[in-house]
Enzyme design. Structure first.
Site, PDB file in Angstrom:
ATOM      1  N   HIS A 309     -12.565 -37.190  -2.757  1.00 21.22           N
ATOM      2  CA  HIS A 309     -12.585 -35.762  -3.107  1.00 21.22           C
ATOM      3  C   HIS A 309     -11.910 -35.515  -4.456  1.00 21.22           C
ATOM      4  O   HIS A 309     -10.863 -36.058  -4.756  1.00 21.22           O
ATOM      5  CB  HIS A 309     -12.065 -34.862  -1.989  1.00 21.22           C
ATOM      6  CG  HIS A 309     -10.611 -34.971  -1.661  1.00 21.22           C
ATOM      7  ND1 HIS A 309      -9.642 -34.286  -2.359  1.00 21.22           N
ATOM      8  CD2 HIS A 309      -9.958 -35.643  -0.685  1.00 21.22           C
ATOM      9  CE1 HIS A 309      -8.457 -34.536  -1.820  1.00 21.22           C
ATOM     10  NE2 HIS A 309      -8.617 -35.366  -0.804  1.00 21.22           N
ATOM     11  N   GLU A 355     -11.738 -30.535  -0.525  1.00 20.93           N
ATOM     12  CA  GLU A 355     -11.336 -31.078   0.770  1.00 20.93           C
ATOM     13  C   GLU A 355     -10.070 -30.368   1.243  1.00 20.93           C
ATOM     14  O   GLU A 355      -9.911 -30.051   2.417  1.00 20.93           O
ATOM     15  CB  GLU A 355     -11.070 -32.593   0.639  1.00 20.93           C
ATOM     16  CG  GLU A 355     -10.812 -33.301   1.963  1.00 20.93           C
ATOM     17  CD  GLU A 355      -9.358 -33.273   2.407  1.00 20.93           C
ATOM     18  OE1 GLU A 355      -9.089 -33.449   3.597  1.00 20.93           O
ATOM     19  OE2 GLU A 355      -8.467 -33.050   1.563  1.00 20.93           O
TER      20      GLU A 355
HETATM   21 ZN   LIG Z   1      -7.072 -36.117   0.423  1.00 17.50          ZN
END
Ligand SMILES: [Zn+2]
Length: 491
Positions: A309, A355
């Site tokens: 991410h 995320e």
């Molecule tokens: Zn992470």
């Protein structure tokens, strides 16, 4: 020669003898295992493909690309909280880097919350044994998504509980009008055994639920003991949540040391705290996942995701969480390009957006590609730092254990031979693995990860170049193996 060694040589001798298969041995017996090692099958790959995996592994250890990219992402671009200008800059930079490798880049639009940290201070203003006319500083940080106190802060007594069970035992109205501190301890012993993710999983419940639980009992603000392992008076931020119908109260994380201090003083008498948190929830922002395809030669429509991410928390530059996951995934594409490898299926790099504040990018992907998940043959995510990997976590069909075995042998020379079934392999790939796509992640050494996770110390220097290379090797080998296998990974 000791008896044990003598026994070992007997086993070897019997395994090497021509009559070793005269009777079918138990497959887990030492004889059977030695026999297997002597007659290794390349499984779903040809010996040439296994050799390609070995080339990828060795190149990942020696090629500086991942480290150079990480340095730029962290030092030059900086913290990348979703919704921030830096996160958007990172999207454009990663897309450009992937185009430069010859990958086909798609900018997949997604909308994320835009929370901006403000002032965050706290001090004790009254406590037993205090020196008159003094205050005592408390080190803390606001939790992601927190609402603000009034600009000048609030002053109220502090109540400390060690657990939800302790809270339940308090007389009615004890926390009404007060600041409630949850003093749940991060299990450092568990983390020291390499089970950092389990220690995190236990403590993080408090970070997530604190505001709703505290507000339901009439608290006017809530604090949690930082969810993390080190003792350098560092507060750890992270997302918190408000239940739909409960009042929203400000929420922060104090350092472990400050939690201990307040706990000790409240055990002696009343403690007053002045608390100021001024974060702001601004209008949602349109940003993106970056998708970069290294097109398959025979089945371009079949896809293997290799990912991390791109967003980070704002207190630091997000080197271990999750700059490392991004650059080891970028390295997989870079090495395929550099070594001129073109697997049968498409290797798809994904830089997930957001995320940290709710996996909005991953949700968008699951929606946009809902009709194509049957053609996703695997998804890999690295999001537990860059510590030495000991192997691969996987989730998928029952036959996947056996199917993966040749990878264990390719990765054994870098100390990563373990194949461990896991219920989950990554927050961002959850939405595709839930639909039956096999999931994979490096098994990273998590002993030190939570010392720095979500703190101001998550910086480039925390990444060991050799270990970053080992993680890149696991990612590149797994991605290639999934993309080029004769038969897709068992679902
Ligand atoms: Zn992470």
């Amino acid at each position: 020669m000791s008896r044990m060694l003598f026994g070992f040589w007997l086993l070897v001798a019997s395994a090497l003898s021509p009559c070793m298969f005269a009777q079918t041995p138990d497959p887990q017996s030492p004889q059977a295992r030695i026999a297997q090692m002597l007659n290794e099958s390349p499984g779903a790959w040809t010996p040439e493909q296994i050799a390609n995996m070995e080339r990828l592994r060795d190149a990942a250890l020696n090629d500086p690309y991942a480290l150079t990219e990480l340095r730029h992402l962290t030092d030059n671009i900086g913290p990348r909280l979703a919704g921030s200008p830096q996160a958007q800059h990172a999207v454009e930079w990663v897309a450009e880097e992937m185009r430069a490798l010859g990958a086909t880049v798609t900018i997949e639009k997604t909308t994320v919350p835009h929370w901006v940290r403000g002032e965050e201070t706290a001090e004790l203003t009254a406590w037993p044994g205090m020196t008159p006319k003094t205050t005592q500083k408390i080190v803390l940080t606001a939790l992601g998504g927190s609402v603000a106190t009034p600009k000048d802060g609030i002053t109220a007594p502090v109540i400390v509980v060690d657990s939800f069970a302790d809270l339940k035992a308090l007389p009615k109205d004890t926390v009404k009008g007060k600041i409630l501190l949850f003093n749940e301890r991060f299990d450092k012993e568990l983390a020291a055994q390499g089970r950092g993710d389990e220690a995190y999983g236990e403590a993080v419940m408090y970070r997530g639920a604190a505001p709703s639980v505290a507000a339901s009992l009439g608290a006017i603000a809530t604090l949690v003991r930082s969810v993390g392992g080190a003792d350098y008076r560092l507060p750890h931020t992270g997302m918190t949540y408000y239940a739909p119908r409960s009042p929203k109260i400000p929420a922060g994380a104090v350092t472990a040391e400050d939690a201990d201090l307040v706990k000790n003083l409240t055990s002696q008498g009343e403690v007053q705290m002045h608390l100021t948190l001024t974060p702001e929830q601004q209008a949602p922002v349109e940003t993106a996942n970056v998708i970069a395809d290294w097109k398959g030669t025979e089945h371009p429509e079949q896809v293997v995701i290799v990912s991390g991410h791109l967003d980070s928390w704002d207190l630091a530059t997000g080197a271990i969480d999750d700059g490392a996951g991004i650059v080891v995934s970028m390295q997989a594409i870079h090495l395929l390009q550099k070594l001129g490898m073109h697997p049968k299926r498409t290797v798809r790099f994904v830089a997930w957006m957001d995320e940290e504040q709710g996996s909005y990018g991953a949700q968008t992907y699951a929606k946009d590609y809902a009709g194509e998940l049957q053609n996703h043959v695997g998804a890999i995510e690295s999001d537990l730092g860059a510590g030495h990997p000991t192997g691969i976590y996987f989730q998928g069909g029952a036959a996947l254990d056996e199917w993966l075995k040749p990878l264990s042998r390719v990765l054994a020379p870098i100390g990563a031979p373990l194949l461990e079934r896991s219920a989950e392999t990554g927050e961002d790939i959850n939405s595709v693995t839930e639909k039956g796509v096999p999931g994979f992640a490096p098994i990273q050494d998590s002993r030190y990860y939570f010392n720095y996770h979500h703190t101001a110390a998550d910086t480039f220097d925390k990444v060991n170049p050799r270990e970053l290379g080992e993680n890149a090797a696991v990612m590149a080998v797994t991605a290639y193996a999934l993309a080029d296998a004769a038969t897709p990974a068992p679902r």
